[in-house]
Scaffold this active site. Structure first.
Site, PDB file in Angstrom:
ATOM      1  N   LYS A  14      43.177  40.181  32.472  1.00 58.05           N
ATOM      2  CA  LYS A  14      41.857  39.581  32.213  1.00 58.05           C
ATOM      3  C   LYS A  14      41.190  40.254  31.009  1.00 58.05           C
ATOM      4  O   LYS A  14      40.701  39.585  30.109  1.00 58.05           O
ATOM      5  CB  LYS A  14      40.946  39.709  33.451  1.00 58.05           C
ATOM      6  CG  LYS A  14      41.543  39.126  34.722  1.00 58.05           C
ATOM      7  CD  LYS A  14      40.620  39.285  35.924  1.00 58.05           C
ATOM      8  CE  LYS A  14      40.354  40.711  36.354  1.00 58.05           C
ATOM      9  NZ  LYS A  14      41.524  41.424  36.904  1.00 58.05           N
ATOM     10  N   ARG A  62      33.624  38.693  42.657  1.00 52.02           N
ATOM     11  CA  ARG A  62      34.812  39.217  43.327  1.00 52.02           C
ATOM     12  C   ARG A  62      34.786  38.958  44.823  1.00 52.02           C
ATOM     13  O   ARG A  62      35.733  39.306  45.514  1.00 52.02           O
ATOM     14  CB  ARG A  62      34.851  40.721  43.108  1.00 52.02           C
ATOM     15  CG  ARG A  62      36.080  41.191  42.360  1.00 52.02           C
ATOM     16  CD  ARG A  62      35.899  42.674  42.171  1.00 52.02           C
ATOM     17  NE  ARG A  62      37.061  43.350  41.762  1.00 52.02           N
ATOM     18  CZ  ARG A  62      37.303  43.714  40.505  1.00 52.02           C
ATOM     19  NH1 ARG A  62      36.501  43.361  39.536  1.00 52.02           N
ATOM     20  NH2 ARG A  62      38.364  44.429  40.249  1.00 52.02           N
ATOM     21  N   ARG A 108      49.326  51.623  32.228  1.00 45.07           N
ATOM     22  CA  ARG A 108      48.206  51.300  31.336  1.00 45.07           C
ATOM     23  C   ARG A 108      47.525  52.574  30.811  1.00 45.07           C
ATOM     24  O   ARG A 108      47.309  53.536  31.537  1.00 45.07           O
ATOM     25  CB  ARG A 108      47.157  50.460  32.070  1.00 45.07           C
ATOM     26  CG  ARG A 108      45.901  50.230  31.210  1.00 45.07           C
ATOM     27  CD  ARG A 108      44.978  49.202  31.767  1.00 45.07           C
ATOM     28  NE  ARG A 108      44.498  49.520  33.097  1.00 45.07           N
ATOM     29  CZ  ARG A 108      43.757  48.710  33.831  1.00 45.07           C
ATOM     30  NH1 ARG A 108      43.407  47.527  33.352  1.00 45.07           N
ATOM     31  NH2 ARG A 108      43.368  49.070  35.029  1.00 45.07           N
ATOM     32  N   ARG A 157      43.115  55.506  33.503  1.00 44.94           N
ATOM     33  CA  ARG A 157      42.008  55.345  34.448  1.00 44.94           C
ATOM     34  C   ARG A 157      42.324  56.027  35.778  1.00 44.94           C
ATOM     35  O   ARG A 157      43.458  56.027  36.220  1.00 44.94           O
ATOM     36  CB  ARG A 157      41.755  53.842  34.697  1.00 44.94           C
ATOM     37  CG  ARG A 157      40.791  53.243  33.701  1.00 44.94           C
ATOM     38  CD  ARG A 157      40.679  51.755  33.778  1.00 44.94           C
ATOM     39  NE  ARG A 157      40.551  51.183  35.112  1.00 44.94           N
ATOM     40  CZ  ARG A 157      40.359  49.887  35.358  1.00 44.94           C
ATOM     41  NH1 ARG A 157      40.255  49.050  34.342  1.00 44.94           N
ATOM     42  NH2 ARG A 157      40.264  49.431  36.579  1.00 44.94           N
ATOM     43  N   ARG A 190      43.977  48.215  45.704  1.00 46.94           N
ATOM     44  CA  ARG A 190      43.231  47.204  44.923  1.00 46.94           C
ATOM     45  C   ARG A 190      43.863  45.826  45.107  1.00 46.94           C
ATOM     46  O   ARG A 190      43.144  44.827  45.186  1.00 46.94           O
ATOM     47  CB  ARG A 190      43.208  47.602  43.437  1.00 46.94           C
ATOM     48  CG  ARG A 190      42.249  48.759  43.154  1.00 46.94           C
ATOM     49  CD  ARG A 190      42.551  49.469  41.846  1.00 46.94           C
ATOM     50  NE  ARG A 190      42.397  48.641  40.667  1.00 46.94           N
ATOM     51  CZ  ARG A 190      42.891  48.957  39.474  1.00 46.94           C
ATOM     52  NH1 ARG A 190      43.579  50.084  39.318  1.00 46.94           N
ATOM     53  NH2 ARG A 190      42.698  48.161  38.453  1.00 46.94           N
TER      54      ARG A 190
HETATM   55  P1  AP5 Z   1      44.326  44.430  31.615  1.00 47.88           P
HETATM   56  O1  AP5 Z   1      44.004  43.385  30.611  1.00 47.88           O
HETATM   57  O2  AP5 Z   1      43.648  45.748  31.508  1.00 47.88           O
HETATM   58  O3  AP5 Z   1      44.177  43.820  33.094  1.00 47.88           O
HETATM   59  P2  AP5 Z   1      42.871  43.428  33.928  1.00 47.88           P
HETATM   60  O4  AP5 Z   1      43.190  42.153  34.638  1.00 47.88           O
HETATM   61  O5  AP5 Z   1      41.654  43.442  33.060  1.00 47.88           O
HETATM   62  O6  AP5 Z   1      42.905  44.620  34.955  1.00 47.88           O
HETATM   63  P3  AP5 Z   1      41.791  45.620  35.524  1.00 47.88           P
HETATM   64  O7  AP5 Z   1      42.559  46.724  36.211  1.00 47.88           O
HETATM   65  O8  AP5 Z   1      40.819  46.050  34.495  1.00 47.88           O
HETATM   66  O9  AP5 Z   1      41.133  44.737  36.584  1.00 47.88           O
HETATM   67  P4  AP5 Z   1      40.465  45.171  37.862  1.00 47.88           P
HETATM   68  O10 AP5 Z   1      39.974  43.848  38.300  1.00 47.88           O
HETATM   69  O11 AP5 Z   1      41.230  45.914  38.868  1.00 47.88           O
HETATM   70  O12 AP5 Z   1      39.485  46.326  37.395  1.00 47.88           O
HETATM   71  P5  AP5 Z   1      37.947  46.357  37.074  1.00 47.88           P
HETATM   72  O13 AP5 Z   1      37.762  47.244  35.925  1.00 47.88           O
HETATM   73  O14 AP5 Z   1      37.366  44.977  37.050  1.00 47.88           O
HETATM   74  O15 AP5 Z   1      45.920  44.643  31.593  1.00 47.88           O
HETATM   75  C1  AP5 Z   1      46.553  45.598  32.417  1.00 47.88           C
HETATM   76  C2  AP5 Z   1      47.767  46.201  31.682  1.00 47.88           C
HETATM   77  O16 AP5 Z   1      48.721  45.176  31.463  1.00 47.88           O
HETATM   78  C3  AP5 Z   1      47.443  46.800  30.305  1.00 47.88           C
HETATM   79  O17 AP5 Z   1      48.224  47.931  30.086  1.00 47.88           O
HETATM   80  C4  AP5 Z   1      47.822  45.673  29.331  1.00 47.88           C
HETATM   81  O18 AP5 Z   1      48.198  46.173  28.057  1.00 47.88           O
HETATM   82  C5  AP5 Z   1      48.983  45.023  30.061  1.00 47.88           C
HETATM   83  N1  AP5 Z   1      49.095  43.575  29.821  1.00 47.88           N
HETATM   84  C6  AP5 Z   1      48.077  42.658  29.788  1.00 47.88           C
HETATM   85  N2  AP5 Z   1      48.563  41.418  29.566  1.00 47.88           N
HETATM   86  C7  AP5 Z   1      49.920  41.554  29.477  1.00 47.88           C
HETATM   87  C8  AP5 Z   1      50.992  40.607  29.276  1.00 47.88           C
HETATM   88  N3  AP5 Z   1      50.776  39.285  29.109  1.00 47.88           N
HETATM   89  N4  AP5 Z   1      52.257  41.089  29.249  1.00 47.88           N
HETATM   90  C9  AP5 Z   1      52.508  42.434  29.420  1.00 47.88           C
HETATM   91  N5  AP5 Z   1      51.547  43.365  29.605  1.00 47.88           N
HETATM   92  C10 AP5 Z   1      50.254  42.919  29.647  1.00 47.88           C
HETATM   93  O19 AP5 Z   1      37.360  47.025  38.406  1.00 47.88           O
HETATM   94  C11 AP5 Z   1      37.572  48.396  38.704  1.00 47.88           C
HETATM   95  C12 AP5 Z   1      36.819  48.758  39.989  1.00 47.88           C
HETATM   96  O20 AP5 Z   1      35.395  48.551  39.801  1.00 47.88           O
HETATM   97  C13 AP5 Z   1      37.157  47.896  41.216  1.00 47.88           C
HETATM   98  O21 AP5 Z   1      38.300  48.379  41.893  1.00 47.88           O
HETATM   99  C14 AP5 Z   1      35.872  48.036  42.045  1.00 47.88           C
HETATM  100  O22 AP5 Z   1      35.810  49.281  42.706  1.00 47.88           O
HETATM  101  C15 AP5 Z   1      34.784  48.031  40.988  1.00 47.88           C
HETATM  102  N6  AP5 Z   1      34.282  46.672  40.692  1.00 47.88           N
HETATM  103  C16 AP5 Z   1      34.364  46.016  39.499  1.00 47.88           C
HETATM  104  N7  AP5 Z   1      33.791  44.798  39.582  1.00 47.88           N
HETATM  105  C17 AP5 Z   1      33.344  44.683  40.863  1.00 47.88           C
HETATM  106  C18 AP5 Z   1      32.679  43.636  41.574  1.00 47.88           C
HETATM  107  N8  AP5 Z   1      32.366  42.476  40.978  1.00 47.88           N
HETATM  108  N9  AP5 Z   1      32.379  43.846  42.886  1.00 47.88           N
HETATM  109  C19 AP5 Z   1      32.669  45.008  43.484  1.00 47.88           C
HETATM  110  N10 AP5 Z   1      33.306  46.033  42.875  1.00 47.88           N
HETATM  111  C20 AP5 Z   1      33.642  45.878  41.565  1.00 47.88           C
END
Ligand code: AP5
Length: 208
Positions: A13, A88, A127, A154, A165
């Site tokens: 994403k 979420r 990552r 991270r 997760r």
């Molecule tokens: P990346 O693009 O970073 O993936 P992402 O989907 O953005 O993953 P996140 O881990 O950031 O999502 P998340 O939803 O767990 O975390 P968030 O920060 O929102 O890509 C991942 C890897 O793959 C990278 O190395 C990239 O280079 C590689 N890649 C990407 N595309 C590729 C492809 N096509 N081919 C190969 N490799 C590829 O949330 C973190 C924490 O915050 C949560 O656990 C929770 O505790 C809290 N939180 C956040 N939002 C909320 C909410 N709304 N409600 C409650 N808690 C929340």
């Protein structure tokens, strides 16, 4: 464009959002990025959120909904937004609908980036992100390829936390796929392909 990005942790994403921002300049609003900045700066929100994030659990809805009510009313979001990591839960999605209805800014689409769990575990444990510019890369990047900043892992990208997760995603967030399908807003892209191929389809699905 007013869009929501859906998908499991690590589906790509943030990677796709960065490409949309680079090409279209639309504000990218990532709850994960906002929360990590709050933890780093030791704000009240950050202190409340840290333990949930470290465990890979969701931060309580009430905190997130208040945060996003404020963020979406900032002036830049009036031009459009890419929501990444929000909503979420169904409660967050209902709150978002109410807010966007008040603001008279309907969603154009909810884009699901679809990737299998086993691919995700590999991606997330590899990552690395840039401390300076936020570039998302992998452990193959010694320094940031964009700004030569230091890359870091991270705290929640270890295998045990990633597995939790994914469980949390399956239980609390995946029901949003049907939620947005029911509103005729869901579009879906296969995220297990090279980043640029995924992006080509993203633009076509979003009619950009
Ligand atoms: P990346 O693009 O970073 O993936 P992402 O989907 O953005 O993953 P996140 O881990 O950031 O999502 P998340 O939803 O767990 O975390 P968030 O920060 O929102 O890509 C991942 C890897 O793959 C990278 O190395 C990239 O280079 C590689 N890649 C990407 N595309 C590729 C492809 N096509 N081919 C190969 N490799 C590829 O949330 C973190 C924490 O915050 C949560 O656990 C929770 O505790 C809290 N939180 C956040 N939002 C909320 C909410 N709304 N409600 C409650 N808690 C929340």
């Amino acid at each position: 464009m007013n869009i929501v990005l859906l998908g499991a942790p690590g589906a790509g994403k943030g990677t796709q959002a960065a490409k949309l921002v680079e090409e279209f300049g639309t504000p990218h609003i990532s709850t994960g990025d906002i929360l990590r900045a709050a933890v780093k700066n030791q704000t009240e929100l950050g202190k409340k959120a840290k333990a949930f994030m470290d465990a890979g659990d969701l931060v309580p809805d009430s905190l997130i909904i208040d945060l996003m009510n404020e963020r979406l009313q900032e002036p830049d979001a009036a031009t459009g937004f890419i929501l990444d990591g929000f909503p979420r839960t169904t409660a967050q999605a209902v709150a978002l609908d109410a807010l966007l209805s008040d603001l008279e800014r309907p969603l154009d689409a909810a884009l699901l980036v679809d990737v299998d769990a086993e691919v995700i575990i590999e991606r997330l444990t590899a990552r690395r992100c840039c401390k300076e510019c936020g570039y998302i890369g992998s452990k193959a990047d010694g320094v940031c390829p964009k700004c030569e900043g230091e890359m870091y892992q991270r705290d929640d990208d270890n295998e045990a936390t990633v597995r939790n997760r994914l469980d949390v995603y399956a239980k609390s967030t995946s029901p949003l796929i049907d939620y947005y399908k029911g509103k005729n807003l869901l579009v879906s892209v296969d995220g297990d392909r090279p980043v640029d191929d995924v992006y080509t389809d993203v633009k076509s699905l979003l009619k950009l």
